[in-house]
Scaffold this motif. Structure first.
Motif, PDB file in Angstrom:
ATOM      1  N   SER A 191       0.844  -1.188   0.000  1.00  0.00           N
ATOM      2  CA  SER A 191       0.000   0.000   0.000  1.00  0.00           C
ATOM      3  C   SER A 191       0.879   1.237   0.000  1.00  0.00           C
ATOM      4  CB  SER A 191      -0.913   0.028   1.230  1.00  0.00           C
ATOM      5  OG  SER A 191      -1.846  -1.030   1.188  1.00  0.00           O
ATOM      6  N   ALA A 192       0.430   2.281  -0.665  1.00  0.00           N
ATOM      7  CA  ALA A 192       1.248   3.483  -0.838  1.00  0.00           C
ATOM      8  C   ALA A 192       1.604   4.141   0.486  1.00  0.00           C
ATOM      9  CB  ALA A 192       0.515   4.475  -1.738  1.00  0.00           C
ATOM     10  N   ASP A 193       0.693   4.076   1.454  1.00  0.00           N
ATOM     11  CA  ASP A 193       0.905   4.803   2.716  1.00  0.00           C
ATOM     12  C   ASP A 193       0.964   3.870   3.919  1.00  0.00           C
ATOM     13  OD1 ASP A 193       0.798   7.383   1.409  1.00  0.00           O
ATOM     14  OD2 ASP A 193      -1.370   7.095   1.234  1.00  0.00           O
ATOM     15  N   VAL A 216       1.156  -1.405  -6.322  1.00  0.00           N
ATOM     16  CA  VAL A 216       0.977  -0.520  -5.176  1.00  0.00           C
ATOM     17  C   VAL A 216      -0.467  -0.033  -5.174  1.00  0.00           C
ATOM     18  CG1 VAL A 216       1.737   1.582  -4.018  1.00  0.00           C
ATOM     19  CG2 VAL A 216       3.396   0.201  -5.313  1.00  0.00           C
ATOM     20  N   TYR A 217      -1.183  -0.321  -4.090  1.00  0.00           N
ATOM     21  CA  TYR A 217      -2.563   0.127  -3.951  1.00  0.00           C
ATOM     22  C   TYR A 217      -2.618   1.400  -3.114  1.00  0.00           C
ATOM     23  CZ  TYR A 217      -3.968  -4.418  -5.776  1.00  0.00           C
ATOM     24  OH  TYR A 217      -4.131  -5.517  -6.583  1.00  0.00           O
ATOM     25  N   PRO A 218      -3.580   2.250  -3.358  1.00  0.00           N
ATOM     26  CA  PRO A 218      -3.738   3.435  -2.505  1.00  0.00           C
ATOM     27  C   PRO A 218      -4.181   3.029  -1.103  1.00  0.00           C
ATOM     28  CG  PRO A 218      -5.561   3.260  -4.058  1.00  0.00           C
ATOM     29  CD  PRO A 218      -4.566   2.210  -4.454  1.00  0.00           C
ATOM     30  N   GLY A 219      -3.902   3.896  -0.129  1.00  0.00           N
ATOM     31  CA  GLY A 219      -4.312   3.623   1.239  1.00  0.00           C
ATOM     32  C   GLY A 219      -3.159   3.163   2.108  1.00  0.00           C
ATOM     33  N   ASN A 220      -3.479   2.733   3.332  1.00  0.00           N
ATOM     34  CA  ASN A 220      -2.455   2.334   4.297  1.00  0.00           C
ATOM     35  C   ASN A 220      -2.646   0.924   4.829  1.00  0.00           C
ATOM     36  OD1 ASN A 220      -4.672   2.617   5.935  1.00  0.00           O
ATOM     37  ND2 ASN A 220      -3.869   4.307   7.159  1.00  0.00           N
ATOM     38  N   ALA A 221      -3.449   0.112   4.145  1.00  0.00           N
ATOM     39  CA  ALA A 221      -3.693  -1.261   4.610  1.00  0.00           C
ATOM     40  C   ALA A 221      -2.400  -2.065   4.587  1.00  0.00           C
ATOM     41  CB  ALA A 221      -4.743  -1.933   3.743  1.00  0.00           C
ATOM     42  N   GLY A 229      -9.908  -5.654   2.112  1.00  0.00           N
ATOM     43  CA  GLY A 229     -10.340  -4.281   1.973  1.00  0.00           C
ATOM     44  C   GLY A 229     -10.988  -3.981   0.635  1.00  0.00           C
ATOM     45  N   PRO A 230     -11.035  -2.693   0.258  1.00  0.00           N
ATOM     46  CA  PRO A 230     -11.719  -2.295  -0.977  1.00  0.00           C
ATOM     47  C   PRO A 230     -11.058  -2.804  -2.251  1.00  0.00           C
ATOM     48  CG  PRO A 230     -10.586  -0.428   0.028  1.00  0.00           C
ATOM     49  CD  PRO A 230     -10.565  -1.530   1.029  1.00  0.00           C
ATOM     50  N   HIS A 231      -9.798  -3.232  -2.160  1.00  0.00           N
ATOM     51  CA  HIS A 231      -9.092  -3.739  -3.341  1.00  0.00           C
ATOM     52  C   HIS A 231      -9.050  -5.265  -3.372  1.00  0.00           C
ATOM     53  CE1 HIS A 231      -7.865   0.347  -4.246  1.00  0.00           C
ATOM     54  NE2 HIS A 231      -7.482   0.468  -2.994  1.00  0.00           N
ATOM     55  N   SER A 232      -9.917  -5.897  -2.581  1.00  0.00           N
ATOM     56  CA  SER A 232      -9.912  -7.350  -2.439  1.00  0.00           C
ATOM     57  C   SER A 232     -10.044  -8.073  -3.774  1.00  0.00           C
ATOM     58  CB  SER A 232     -11.050  -7.783  -1.504  1.00  0.00           C
ATOM     59  OG  SER A 232     -11.166  -9.189  -1.471  1.00  0.00           O
ATOM     60  N   GLU A 233     -11.080  -7.744  -4.532  1.00  0.00           N
ATOM     61  CA  GLU A 233     -11.313  -8.449  -5.791  1.00  0.00           C
ATOM     62  C   GLU A 233     -10.179  -8.208  -6.775  1.00  0.00           C
ATOM     63  OE1 GLU A 233     -15.121  -7.651  -7.457  1.00  0.00           O
ATOM     64  OE2 GLU A 233     -16.223  -8.404  -5.709  1.00  0.00           O
TER      65      GLU A 233
END
Length: 246
Positions: A191-193, A216-221, A229-233
């Motif tokens: 995650s980016a953050d 790299v996904y947005p957010g801090n997960a 989370g929201p990027h699961s799929e």
């Protein structure tokens, strides 16, 4: 609403609660304070109940899903347990893979005293357990589990590894040298953050000499929290493409 709707809702809420608990505990550790492993109650995660011993005699327990000729070992992060991977293990089984989840020593279903420095030893035992059952092996790990994946892949034959939120060092493990010895394809995910490994997956990506890619996904997960989370799929589809392509 149907009963199945409420069952799915309850499952989603439970996964989110696990992710929040794991993140809170890791943040405590990152601040320099020691926090004991949270008390977890073993539950029936489905699949075939399996067990195997490490080279130093510790009994580990896991669950085996599917019956394909390609095996995927799923290694959990600290301080979570194998249940973080259960949903994806079932997805893998539905796609024709044989998926193995297990608890590191001292966690939930496994015996022994928790010792993160032995994560590589524990994962090697899982590798040796599934090796006779399949023709090819992938390893996917989150945080501590991805460190262990690098250590094992640097020494054993694997078809590829997936490393989610990987620190350069944690819990007595350092993988900046091991990553240079991995020859199988590597998929890095972060995650980016993410405040827990900020910049460290990128360091490992640069050090790796194997075929590699990074998402790299947005957010801090952190770790399997990305998977829940929201990027699961999106992440599930990415990992399935990586497995199919290698």
């Amino acid at each position: 609403m149907s009963a199945s709707y409420y069952q799915r809702l309850g499952s989603l809420q439970a996964r989110r609660k696990r992710g929040a608990l794991a993140l809170t505990t890791i943040l405590t550790l990152a601040s320099g304070c020691f926090a004991p492993n949270p008390t977890r109650t073993p539950t029936d995660l489905g699949g075939e109940h399996v067990s195997f011993r490490t080279s130093d005699g510790v009994l580990l327990r896991g669950h085996l899903y599917g019956s394909g000729s390609t095996g995927v070992i799923l290694a959990h992060m600290y301080p979570a347990d194998q249940s973080d991977w259960t949903d994806f293990a079932q997805v893998l089984a539905a796609h024709g893979y044989q998926a193995l989840t297990f608890d590191f020593r001292g966690f939930t279903e496994s015996e022994g005293t928790s010792g993160t420095e032995f994560a590589g030893t524990d994962l090697l035992a899982a590798y040796q357990f599934i090796r006779p059952r399949v023709s090819r092996i992938f390893i996917a790990g989150a945080s501590l589990g991805s460190e262990a994946a690098i250590i094992v892949a640097a020494r054993e034959e694997v078809a590829g590894i997936i490393c989610i939120s990987t620190p350069t060092s944690f819990g007595g493990l350092v993988v900046t040298d091991s990553i240079r010895h991995v020859r199988a394809p590597i998929l890095f995910v972060t995650s980016a953050d993410d405040p827990l490994v900020g910049g460290q997956p990128e360091i490992l990506y640069r050090l790796a000499v194997a075929p590699k890619s990074m998402q790299v996904y947005p957010g801090n997960a952190h770790g399997t929290a990305i998977l829940h989370g929201p990027h699961s799929e999106e992440l599930q589809a990415l990992m399935l493409r990586f497995l199919a392509g290698n």
